[in-house]
Design a protein around this motif. Structure first.
Motif, PDB file in Angstrom:
ATOM      1  N   MET A   1       0.858  -1.197   0.000  1.00  0.00           N
ATOM      2  CA  MET A   1       0.000   0.000   0.000  1.00  0.00           C
ATOM      3  C   MET A   1       0.899   1.254   0.000  1.00  0.00           C
ATOM      4  SD  MET A   1      -3.312   0.838   2.413  1.00  0.00           S
ATOM      5  CE  MET A   1      -2.590   0.110   3.855  1.00  0.00           C
ATOM      6  N   THR A   2       0.558   2.230  -0.840  1.00  0.00           N
ATOM      7  CA  THR A   2       1.330   3.485  -0.844  1.00  0.00           C
ATOM      8  C   THR A   2       1.001   4.261   0.426  1.00  0.00           C
ATOM      9  OG1 THR A   2       1.072   3.571  -3.234  1.00  0.00           O
ATOM     10  CG2 THR A   2       1.804   5.602  -2.149  1.00  0.00           C
ATOM     11  N   PRO A   3       2.006   4.666   1.190  1.00  0.00           N
ATOM     12  CA  PRO A   3       1.712   5.459   2.391  1.00  0.00           C
ATOM     13  C   PRO A   3       1.070   6.793   2.005  1.00  0.00           C
ATOM     14  CG  PRO A   3       4.086   5.038   2.185  1.00  0.00           C
ATOM     15  CD  PRO A   3       3.438   4.486   0.964  1.00  0.00           C
ATOM     16  N   ILE A   4       0.210   7.321   2.864  1.00  0.00           N
ATOM     17  CA  ILE A   4      -0.345   8.650   2.571  1.00  0.00           C
ATOM     18  C   ILE A   4       0.749   9.694   2.747  1.00  0.00           C
ATOM     19  CG2 ILE A   4      -1.336   8.965   4.907  1.00  0.00           C
ATOM     20  CD1 ILE A   4      -3.658  10.472   3.380  1.00  0.00           C
ATOM     21  N   LEU A   5       1.645   9.433   3.692  1.00  0.00           N
ATOM     22  CA  LEU A   5       2.744  10.364   3.946  1.00  0.00           C
ATOM     23  C   LEU A   5       4.019   9.563   4.173  1.00  0.00           C
ATOM     24  CD1 LEU A   5       3.507  13.378   4.561  1.00  0.00           C
ATOM     25  CD2 LEU A   5       3.059  12.857   6.956  1.00  0.00           C
ATOM     26  N   GLU A   6       5.083  10.029   3.554  1.00  0.00           N
ATOM     27  CA  GLU A   6       6.356   9.322   3.710  1.00  0.00           C
ATOM     28  C   GLU A   6       7.492  10.336   3.686  1.00  0.00           C
ATOM     29  OE1 GLU A   6       7.039   6.498   0.565  1.00  0.00           O
ATOM     30  OE2 GLU A   6       8.816   5.676   1.554  1.00  0.00           O
ATOM     31  N   THR A   7       8.497  10.108   4.508  1.00  0.00           N
ATOM     32  CA  THR A   7       9.722  10.888   4.346  1.00  0.00           C
ATOM     33  C   THR A   7      10.862   9.908   4.109  1.00  0.00           C
ATOM     34  OG1 THR A   7      10.466  10.979   6.663  1.00  0.00           O
ATOM     35  CG2 THR A   7       8.881  12.649   5.983  1.00  0.00           C
ATOM     36  N   ARG A   8      11.794  10.332   3.253  1.00  0.00           N
ATOM     37  CA  ARG A   8      12.947   9.487   2.951  1.00  0.00           C
ATOM     38  C   ARG A   8      14.220  10.280   3.210  1.00  0.00           C
ATOM     39  NH1 ARG A   8      10.969   7.368  -2.945  1.00  0.00           N
ATOM     40  NH2 ARG A   8       9.186   6.151  -2.214  1.00  0.00           N
ATOM     41  N   GLY A   9      14.985   9.798   4.153  1.00  0.00           N
ATOM     42  CA  GLY A   9      16.284  10.424   4.448  1.00  0.00           C
ATOM     43  C   GLY A   9      16.175  11.908   4.747  1.00  0.00           C
ATOM     44  N   LEU A  10      15.132  12.305   5.472  1.00  0.00           N
ATOM     45  CA  LEU A  10      14.902  13.739   5.698  1.00  0.00           C
ATOM     46  C   LEU A  10      15.936  14.315   6.686  1.00  0.00           C
ATOM     47  CD1 LEU A  10      12.730  15.575   4.461  1.00  0.00           C
ATOM     48  CD2 LEU A  10      11.503  15.433   6.634  1.00  0.00           C
ATOM     49  N   VAL A  11      16.508  15.440   6.283  1.00  0.00           N
ATOM     50  CA  VAL A  11      17.538  16.099   7.106  1.00  0.00           C
ATOM     51  C   VAL A  11      17.229  17.579   7.174  1.00  0.00           C
ATOM     52  CG1 VAL A  11      20.006  16.717   7.229  1.00  0.00           C
ATOM     53  CG2 VAL A  11      19.344  14.450   6.391  1.00  0.00           C
ATOM     54  N   LYS A  12      17.393  18.179   8.369  1.00  0.00           N
ATOM     55  CA  LYS A  12      17.377  19.644   8.490  1.00  0.00           C
ATOM     56  C   LYS A  12      18.526  20.064   9.388  1.00  0.00           C
ATOM     57  CE  LYS A  12      15.873  23.851   8.032  1.00  0.00           C
ATOM     58  NZ  LYS A  12      15.971  24.512   6.720  1.00  0.00           N
ATOM     59  N   ARG A  13      19.388  20.880   8.806  1.00  0.00           N
ATOM     60  CA  ARG A  13      20.507  21.415   9.581  1.00  0.00           C
ATOM     61  C   ARG A  13      20.288  22.885   9.850  1.00  0.00           C
ATOM     62  NH1 ARG A  13      24.717  18.229  10.033  1.00  0.00           N
ATOM     63  NH2 ARG A  13      24.790  16.439   8.647  1.00  0.00           N
ATOM     64  N   PHE A  14      20.636  23.297  11.057  1.00  0.00           N
ATOM     65  CA  PHE A  14      20.706  24.730  11.382  1.00  0.00           C
ATOM     66  C   PHE A  14      22.178  24.976  11.701  1.00  0.00           C
ATOM     67  CE2 PHE A  14      16.345  23.644  12.758  1.00  0.00           C
ATOM     68  CZ  PHE A  14      15.640  24.528  11.964  1.00  0.00           C
ATOM     69  N   GLY A  15      22.904  25.587  10.777  1.00  0.00           N
ATOM     70  CA  GLY A  15      24.350  25.710  10.980  1.00  0.00           C
ATOM     71  C   GLY A  15      24.931  24.317  11.142  1.00  0.00           C
TER      72      GLY A  15
END
Ligand SMILES: Nc1ncnc2c1ncn2[C@@H]1O[C@H](COP(=O)(O)OP(=O)(O)OP(=O)(O)O)[C@@H](O)[C@H]1O
Length: 239
Positions: A1-15
């Motif tokens: 089943m396709t997920p309704i929401l998916e993140t793949r390798g999500l990254v957020k850098r602050f400095g």
């Protein structure tokens, strides 16, 4: 089943700080998921990327398999995602009815919006407050108005950041009922600090720690998960 929401390798850098450090997340259609974790774990940053308030440093966000990583908040909303931020995003100078009507008008013609507003006011028990100016309401009631605005767009997916912040115990109890009821027609992600509330509503829980997913399981198992207990006892002292 396709997920309704998916993140793949999500990254957020602050400095130099990786607030989110490679998160793979999946939410199935119709699922209700709570995101928890100690202060600074990265929950808000993750939420703000899902809702396009922050652009990811790396990785992808998919909605029903479509890449929405670079979309604007308005585009995400048009795709049927309802968003409730921590601080209610309401128009203080307008009434409860007017706030919900404006949200509803984005999806309906004027007659349809009128109808949707009446239904939502009843569903949320906001009828007695309908003509009050939102800026004069309690924090809890303002949160409810924003719930009304989410319901007004009849989303497939609702993203709720700390929905019970500032609520009384009774308002929190009613919010739990409301979220369970909303979950009959939509998938929901809830970021929440209040563990009692999470116990009341959660099916599956995702625990963040230091920008990563530490554990993902039912609340029953999460409550006895040794690593989860360690991070909570080591920080806030209550799991
Ligand atoms: N705008 C920003 N600039 C710099 N650093 C940030 C920013 N936002 C968050 N951070 C850092 O990223 C990390 C994760 O923060 P975030 O607010 O996402 O955690 P959280 O789990 O939501 O915490 P809380 O439960 O306290 O809201 C923390 O180290 C925080 O200091």
């Amino acid at each position: 089943m396709t997920p309704i929401l998916e993140t793949r390798g999500l990254v957020k850098r602050f400095g130099g700080v990786a607030a989110i450090d490679g998160v793979d997340f999946r939410l199935e259609p119709g699922e209700l998921r709570c995101l928890i974790g100690p202060n600074g774990a990265g929950k808000s940053t993750f939420f703000k990327m899902l809702t396009a308030q922050y652009a990811p440093t790396a990785g992808q966000i998919l909605l029903d398999g479509d890449d929405i990583t670079d979309e604007e908040p308005s585009e995400i909303s048009r795709r049927g995602v309802g968003i409730k931020n921590q601080v209610p995003d309401v128009l203080d100078g307008l009434s409860v009815r007017e706030n919900i009507w404006i949200a509803a008008r984005g999806r309906h013609d004027t007659a349809g919006a009128d109808h949707a507003v009446s239904e939502i006011l009843e569903r949320l028990n906001l009828g007695p407050l309908a003509d009050r100016v939102v800026g004069k309401l309690s924090h809890g009631h303002r949160q409810w108005v924003e719930f009304g605005m989410v319901l007004a767009i009849n989303p497939r997916l609702a993203l709720l950041d700390e929905p019970t912040a500032g609520m009384t115990a009774e308002e929190t109890r009613r919010t739990a009922e409301l979220i369970r009821e909303m979950n009959r027609s939509m998938a929901i992600v809830v970021v929440e600090h209040d563990m009692q509330f999470v116990r009341t509503i959660a099916h599956r829980v995702t625990v963040f720690d230091q920008g990563r997913i530490l554990a993902e399981d039912t609340m029953d198992r999460i409550q006895v998960h040794p690593e989860v207990l360690r991070i909570y006892l080591g920080t806030s002292g209550h799991a």
